[in-house]
Design a protein around this motif. Structure first.
Motif, PDB file in Angstrom:
ATOM      1  N   ALA A 128       0.834  -1.212   0.000  1.00 16.02           N
ATOM      2  CA  ALA A 128       0.000   0.000   0.000  1.00 16.02           C
ATOM      3  C   ALA A 128       0.864   1.256   0.000  1.00 16.02           C
ATOM      4  CB  ALA A 128      -0.945  -0.013   1.200  1.00 16.02           C
TER       5      ALA A 128
ATOM      6  N   GLY B 112       0.467   0.818  -4.919  1.00 19.88           N
ATOM      7  CA  GLY B 112      -0.719   0.117  -4.420  1.00 19.88           C
ATOM      8  C   GLY B 112      -1.919   1.052  -4.373  1.00 19.88           C
TER       9      GLY B 112
ATOM     10  N   GLU C  65      -0.930  -5.087   3.144  1.00 21.43           N
ATOM     11  CA  GLU C  65       0.284  -4.297   3.403  1.00 21.43           C
ATOM     12  C   GLU C  65       1.042  -4.918   4.590  1.00 21.43           C
ATOM     13  OE1 GLU C  65       2.236  -1.639   2.295  1.00 21.43           O
ATOM     14  OE2 GLU C  65       3.359  -2.158   4.108  1.00 21.43           O
ATOM     15  N   ALA C  66       2.362  -5.101   4.383  1.00 27.15           N
ATOM     16  CA  ALA C  66       3.186  -5.735   5.422  1.00 27.15           C
ATOM     17  C   ALA C  66       3.378  -4.842   6.646  1.00 27.15           C
ATOM     18  CB  ALA C  66       4.550  -6.089   4.831  1.00 27.15           C
ATOM     19  N   ARG C  67       3.551  -3.560   6.431  1.00 23.15           N
ATOM     20  CA  ARG C  67       3.830  -2.654   7.564  1.00 23.15           C
ATOM     21  C   ARG C  67       2.550  -2.338   8.336  1.00 23.15           C
ATOM     22  NH1 ARG C  67       8.875   0.012   6.107  1.00 23.15           N
ATOM     23  NH2 ARG C  67       9.146  -0.093   3.856  1.00 23.15           N
TER      24      ARG C  67
ATOM     25  N   GLY D 240      11.658   9.420   3.482  1.00 20.34           N
ATOM     26  CA  GLY D 240      11.795   8.820   2.147  1.00 20.34           C
ATOM     27  C   GLY D 240      11.633   9.919   1.119  1.00 20.34           C
TER      28      GLY D 240
ATOM     29  N   THR E  76       0.195  -7.329   7.245  1.00 19.34           N
ATOM     30  CA  THR E  76      -0.155  -8.570   6.550  1.00 19.34           C
ATOM     31  C   THR E  76       0.840  -8.829   5.406  1.00 19.34           C
ATOM     32  OG1 THR E  76      -2.465  -8.077   7.092  1.00 19.34           O
ATOM     33  CG2 THR E  76      -2.087  -9.788   5.451  1.00 19.34           C
TER      34      THR E  76
ATOM     35  N   PRO F 141       8.887  -3.566  -3.363  1.00 18.03           N
ATOM     36  CA  PRO F 141      10.132  -3.143  -4.028  1.00 18.03           C
ATOM     37  C   PRO F 141      10.911  -4.334  -4.583  1.00 18.03           C
ATOM     38  CG  PRO F 141       9.889  -2.066  -1.892  1.00 18.03           C
ATOM     39  CD  PRO F 141       8.808  -3.090  -1.965  1.00 18.03           C
TER      40      PRO F 141
ATOM     41  N   VAL G 172      12.913  -6.489  -2.235  1.00 15.48           N
ATOM     42  CA  VAL G 172      12.133  -7.462  -1.452  1.00 15.48           C
ATOM     43  C   VAL G 172      11.903  -8.722  -2.297  1.00 15.48           C
ATOM     44  CG1 VAL G 172       9.890  -7.844  -0.322  1.00 15.48           C
ATOM     45  CG2 VAL G 172      11.069  -5.646  -0.076  1.00 15.48           C
TER      46      VAL G 172
ATOM     47  N   LYS H 123      18.492   8.395   5.328  1.00 15.36           N
ATOM     48  CA  LYS H 123      18.288   9.691   5.993  1.00 15.36           C
ATOM     49  C   LYS H 123      18.254   9.470   7.503  1.00 15.36           C
ATOM     50  CE  LYS H 123      15.522  11.942   2.370  1.00 15.36           C
ATOM     51  NZ  LYS H 123      14.333  12.774   2.104  1.00 15.36           N
TER      52      LYS H 123
ATOM     53  N   TYR I 164      15.584   2.928  -3.865  1.00 11.05           N
ATOM     54  CA  TYR I 164      14.794   2.766  -5.086  1.00 11.05           C
ATOM     55  C   TYR I 164      15.643   2.042  -6.115  1.00 11.05           C
ATOM     56  CZ  TYR I 164      16.661   7.562  -5.133  1.00 11.05           C
ATOM     57  OH  TYR I 164      17.447   8.678  -4.965  1.00 11.05           O
TER      58      TYR I 164
ATOM     59  N   GLY J 169       5.214  -0.749  -9.815  1.00 14.32           N
ATOM     60  CA  GLY J 169       5.835   0.064  -8.764  1.00 14.32           C
ATOM     61  C   GLY J 169       6.839   0.977  -9.426  1.00 14.32           C
TER      62      GLY J 169
ATOM     63  N   MET K  19      11.666   5.190 -10.425  1.00  9.47           N
ATOM     64  CA  MET K  19      12.327   5.632  -9.179  1.00  9.47           C
ATOM     65  C   MET K  19      11.472   6.579  -8.339  1.00  9.47           C
ATOM     66  SD  MET K  19      16.285   6.315 -10.111  1.00  9.47           S
ATOM     67  CE  MET K  19      17.228   5.351 -11.256  1.00  9.47           C
ATOM     68  N   THR K  20      10.349   7.043  -8.848  1.00 10.14           N
ATOM     69  CA  THR K  20       9.615   8.109  -8.152  1.00 10.14           C
ATOM     70  C   THR K  20       8.250   7.654  -7.621  1.00 10.14           C
ATOM     71  OG1 THR K  20       8.498   8.813 -10.170  1.00 10.14           O
ATOM     72  CG2 THR K  20      10.616   9.862  -9.683  1.00 10.14           C
ATOM     73  N   ALA K  21       7.753   8.420  -6.673  1.00  9.03           N
ATOM     74  CA  ALA K  21       6.430   8.136  -6.111  1.00  9.03           C
ATOM     75  C   ALA K  21       5.334   8.419  -7.138  1.00  9.03           C
ATOM     76  CB  ALA K  21       6.213   8.988  -4.860  1.00  9.03           C
TER      77      ALA K  21
HETATM   78  C1  LIG Z   1      15.558   8.220   0.966  1.00  9.76           C
HETATM   79  C2  LIG Z   1      14.589   8.235  -0.194  1.00  9.76           C
HETATM   80  C3  LIG Z   1      14.379   9.402  -0.903  1.00  9.76           C
HETATM   81  C4  LIG Z   1      13.479   9.419  -1.967  1.00  9.76           C
HETATM   82  N1  LIG Z   1      13.233  10.603  -2.595  1.00  9.76           N
HETATM   83  C5  LIG Z   1      12.251  10.654  -3.530  1.00  9.76           C
HETATM   84  C6  LIG Z   1      11.789  11.906  -4.022  1.00  9.76           C
HETATM   85  O1  LIG Z   1      12.283  12.980  -3.628  1.00  9.76           O
HETATM   86  N2  LIG Z   1      10.765  11.904  -4.933  1.00  9.76           N
HETATM   87  C7  LIG Z   1      10.183  10.742  -5.371  1.00  9.76           C
HETATM   88  O2  LIG Z   1       9.242  10.803  -6.188  1.00  9.76           O
HETATM   89  N3  LIG Z   1      10.586   9.553  -4.901  1.00  9.76           N
HETATM   90  C8  LIG Z   1      11.590   9.492  -3.981  1.00  9.76           C
HETATM   91  N4  LIG Z   1      11.938   8.295  -3.427  1.00  9.76           N
HETATM   92  C9  LIG Z   1      11.394   7.063  -4.033  1.00  9.76           C
HETATM   93  C10 LIG Z   1       9.938   6.809  -3.643  1.00  9.76           C
HETATM   94  O3  LIG Z   1       9.813   6.767  -2.258  1.00  9.76           O
HETATM   95  C11 LIG Z   1       9.537   5.487  -4.280  1.00  9.76           C
HETATM   96  O4  LIG Z   1       9.743   5.579  -5.682  1.00  9.76           O
HETATM   97  C12 LIG Z   1       8.072   5.134  -4.050  1.00  9.76           C
HETATM   98  O5  LIG Z   1       7.781   5.068  -2.694  1.00  9.76           O
HETATM   99  C13 LIG Z   1       7.785   3.799  -4.714  1.00  9.76           C
HETATM  100  O6  LIG Z   1       6.461   3.432  -4.473  1.00  9.76           O
HETATM  101  P1  LIG Z   1       6.038   1.916  -4.587  1.00  9.76           P
HETATM  102  O7  LIG Z   1       4.602   1.834  -4.287  1.00  9.76           O
HETATM  103  O8  LIG Z   1       6.558   1.360  -5.847  1.00  9.76           O
HETATM  104  O9  LIG Z   1       6.891   1.179  -3.436  1.00  9.76           O
HETATM  105  P2  LIG Z   1       6.817   1.418  -1.861  1.00  9.76           P
HETATM  106  O10 LIG Z   1       6.629   2.831  -1.548  1.00  9.76           O
HETATM  107  O11 LIG Z   1       8.014   0.753  -1.278  1.00  9.76           O
HETATM  108  O12 LIG Z   1       5.505   0.612  -1.451  1.00  9.76           O
HETATM  109  C14 LIG Z   1       5.524  -0.790  -1.478  1.00  9.76           C
HETATM  110  C15 LIG Z   1       4.774  -1.321  -0.273  1.00  9.76           C
HETATM  111  O13 LIG Z   1       4.868  -2.756  -0.251  1.00  9.76           O
HETATM  112  C16 LIG Z   1       4.964  -3.167   1.110  1.00  9.76           C
HETATM  113  N5  LIG Z   1       5.479  -4.523   1.176  1.00  9.76           N
HETATM  114  C17 LIG Z   1       6.771  -4.961   1.125  1.00  9.76           C
HETATM  115  N6  LIG Z   1       6.810  -6.299   1.214  1.00  9.76           N
HETATM  116  C18 LIG Z   1       5.532  -6.744   1.324  1.00  9.76           C
HETATM  117  C19 LIG Z   1       4.920  -8.022   1.440  1.00  9.76           C
HETATM  118  N7  LIG Z   1       5.641  -9.153   1.436  1.00  9.76           N
HETATM  119  N8  LIG Z   1       3.568  -8.100   1.534  1.00  9.76           N
HETATM  120  C20 LIG Z   1       2.801  -6.964   1.533  1.00  9.76           C
HETATM  121  N9  LIG Z   1       3.340  -5.720   1.430  1.00  9.76           N
HETATM  122  C21 LIG Z   1       4.675  -5.607   1.321  1.00  9.76           C
HETATM  123  C22 LIG Z   1       5.891  -2.133   1.720  1.00  9.76           C
HETATM  124  O14 LIG Z   1       5.771  -2.116   3.116  1.00  9.76           O
HETATM  125  C23 LIG Z   1       5.380  -0.854   1.061  1.00  9.76           C
HETATM  126  O15 LIG Z   1       4.383  -0.225   1.826  1.00  9.76           O
HETATM  127  C24 LIG Z   1      12.815   8.243  -2.344  1.00  9.76           C
HETATM  128  C25 LIG Z   1      13.006   7.072  -1.625  1.00  9.76           C
HETATM  129  C26 LIG Z   1      13.888   7.063  -0.561  1.00  9.76           C
HETATM  130  C27 LIG Z   1      14.065   5.789   0.229  1.00  9.76           C
END
Ligand SMILES: Cc1cc2nc3c(=O)[nH]c(=O)nc-3n(C[C@H](O)[C@H](O)[C@H](O)COP(=O)(O)OP(=O)(O)OC[C@H]3O[C@@H](n4cnc5c(N)ncnc54)[C@H](O)[C@@H]3O)c2cc1C
Length: 439
Positions: free
Chosen positions: A38, A42, A60-62, A82, A219, A250, A253, A283, A381, A407, A421-423
């Motif tokens: 999530a 997600g 969501e695991a966390r 993050g 979960t 990610p 993982v 950080k 990332y 993702g 690499m981005t949110a």
């Molecule tokens: C230090 C840092 C700085 C960053 N700076 C920027 C920035 O300035 N701008 C930007 O756009 N992006 C930035 N990012 C990157 C951004 O945070 C990620 O690109 C974004 O969060 C990716 O989203 P996602 O949903 O793909 O993955 P995530 O955000 O990692 O979400 C994946 C989810 O899956 C969950 N999960 C993991 N394993 C399991 C499992 N087995 N079962 C169920 N759930 C699970 C995790 O807990 C997590 O909640 C940064 C990241 C970091 C760490």
């Protein structure tokens, strides 16, 4: 928050969203789509499912949503541990979401600019020639893609050794990784544009948005079966059947094998995974009271660690009593390997060398966000390894029309993976996967 999954609770989670489809699926699958994770991807998938009246369950695991977009409030003053920037804001979905929710965004250039000071092992240094080097690095790494080969950052500057320190710095601070392990082409593809910031916290914005969607916290998914019809998704809370699963965890993982797949994932997907890796951008928030060491708001101290990289200490952002230490690469891995307490001591020692003994007197607490050691991220990332710039496209291929990896690692944007690499990219990737899943 731990919750027990029951078939009843799973059915009711999505039922309000799509009764007719629920009736169609009844008897065959528990739900249409399981969304694993999530974070932004997600949540993008959840919104798209809801809009298309597809039933979904998000696991969501966390014990919180948001993933690597997290506003840390444990020090009393918030900071984004993050993601921080809403990159390429012109087309980033988090910008209109913020507007809908009434969350203010700012252009960093409009904020007061503080001091920029450079040190090496505590001693002030002049950094001359940086501007020319920066322009040349920009030309080599952020240019017409046809000119960028799929080689490492280090190789990209092999003919100009004076650029190597700059290329190393870029790789460590922008990707969190060493220059030998990052594909210059993968990096050059990334979109650029306006970068906006969220004074309230990017993580706080994502939390606020995500509150609208049902999610089962704490979960972790451990096993996905795709040997029959649809998929079976297993977690400590039980088994769940669905037409399809959108896996947003990610790549670190996945590479660690935290989720088992039966049967094994196809060779193409495994190749994709093998061509990607995760950096170690880290950080550490440090709280100080009573003094700001003579540094104005929004000051930056660059602390060079010879042979290992450097740490950027971001001081008093948003006029808060916090210094946030940002660093990456193998140096970050080594610091985290010492344990959290020792990592904080290292930061305090380095600040003391630059600012004097009052650092320890004013220190009030720290929060370490070591994404590289966090079992639910295993890195900051994704990046492609040298020679592996096609890896994202391979991983993005759906498996058996039942498993979508979505993702930041598979954020295709308009096809060039420039949103990776981005949110924002993660949200778009989640949305695209949810649209592609047959309802
Ligand atoms: C230090 C840092 C700085 C960053 N700076 C920027 C920035 O300035 N701008 C930007 O756009 N992006 C930035 N990012 C990157 C951004 O945070 C990620 O690109 C974004 O969060 C990716 O989203 P996602 O949903 O793909 O993955 P995530 O955000 O990692 O979400 C994946 C989810 O899956 C969950 N999960 C993991 N394993 C399991 C499992 N087995 N079962 C169920 N759930 C699970 C995790 O807990 C997590 O909640 C940064 C990241 C970091 C760490």
């Amino acid at each position: 928050m731990t919750s027990t999954l029951t078939r009843r609770s799973l059915l009711t989670a999505g039922a309000a969203l799509a009764l007719p489809r629920a009736l169609r699926a009844q008897g065959l699958f528990d739900t249409d789509v399981v969304i694993v994770g999530a974070g932004p991807a997600g949540l993008g998938a959840a919104r798209a499912c809801a809009r298309a009246a597809k039933r979904f369950v998000m696991l969501e695991a966390r014990d919180r949503i948001g993933g690597r977009v997290f506003t840390d409030t444990s020090l009393g003053a918030p900071f984004d541990a993050g993601a921080f920037y809403i990159h390429w804001a012109e087309r980033n979905p988090w910008r209109p979401i913020a507007a809908e929710l009434g969350v203010a965004l700012r252009d960093e250039n409009e904020l007061p600019s503080g001091a920029w000071l450079s040190f090496e092992n505590g001693a002030p240094v002049e950094r001359s020639g940086r501007r020319r080097q920066f322009a040349e690095l920009t030309r080599r790494f952020d240019t017409d893609l046809s000119e960028v080969p799929d080689v490492s950052f280090a190789e990209r500057v092999a003919d100009a050794p004076d650029l190597l320190p700059g290329a190393r710095g870029m790789a460590r601070m922008a990707v969190g990784e060493e220059a030998e392990r990052v594909s210059a082409l993968d990096y050059a593809r990334l979109w650029s544009g306006d970068d906006l910031i969220v004074p309230e916290g990017y993580g706080a914005l994502v939390q606020r948005f995500g509150a609208a969607f049902p999610v089962k916290l704490s979960t972790p998914v451990t096993h996905i079966r795709w040997d029959g019809q649809g998929v079976v998704v297993e977690s400590p809370a039980g088994r769940l059947t669905a037409r399809a699963v959108i896996v947003t965890v990610p790549v670190g993982v996945l590479a660690a094998g935290a989720i088992r797949f039966t049967p094994e994932l196809p060779a193409l997907t495994q190749e994709g995974l093998g061509g990607l890796s995760m950096g170690a951008l880290t950080k550490i928030g440090l709280r100080f009271d009573g003094t700001r060491f003579g540094l104005p708001v929004n000051s930056n101290l660059w602390d060079e660690v010879p042979g290992a990289g450097g740490i950027n200490f971001e001081c008093w952002s948003f006029d808060r009593d916090l210094i946030v230490a940002v660093f990456g690469g193998d140096f970050a891995r080594a610091v985290l390997a010492q344990g959290e307490q020792a990592a904080v001591e290292t930061m305090l020692d380095r600040l003391t060398a630059m600012l004097g003994p009052q650092v320890r007197a004013a220190f009030k607490g720290a929060s370490v966000n070591g994404w590289a050691t966090d079992p639910f991220s295993m890195g900051c990332y994704s990046h492609a390894l040298p020679g592996q710039a096609s890896a994202r496209a391979k991983l993005a291929q759906p498996v058996g029309e039942r498993i979508w990896f979505a993702g930041e690692a598979t954020a295709a944007g308009d096809g060039d993976f420039g949103a990776a690499m981005t949110a924002g990219g993660a949200f778009l990737a989640g949305e695209a996967a949810a649209r592609a899943v047959r309802g």
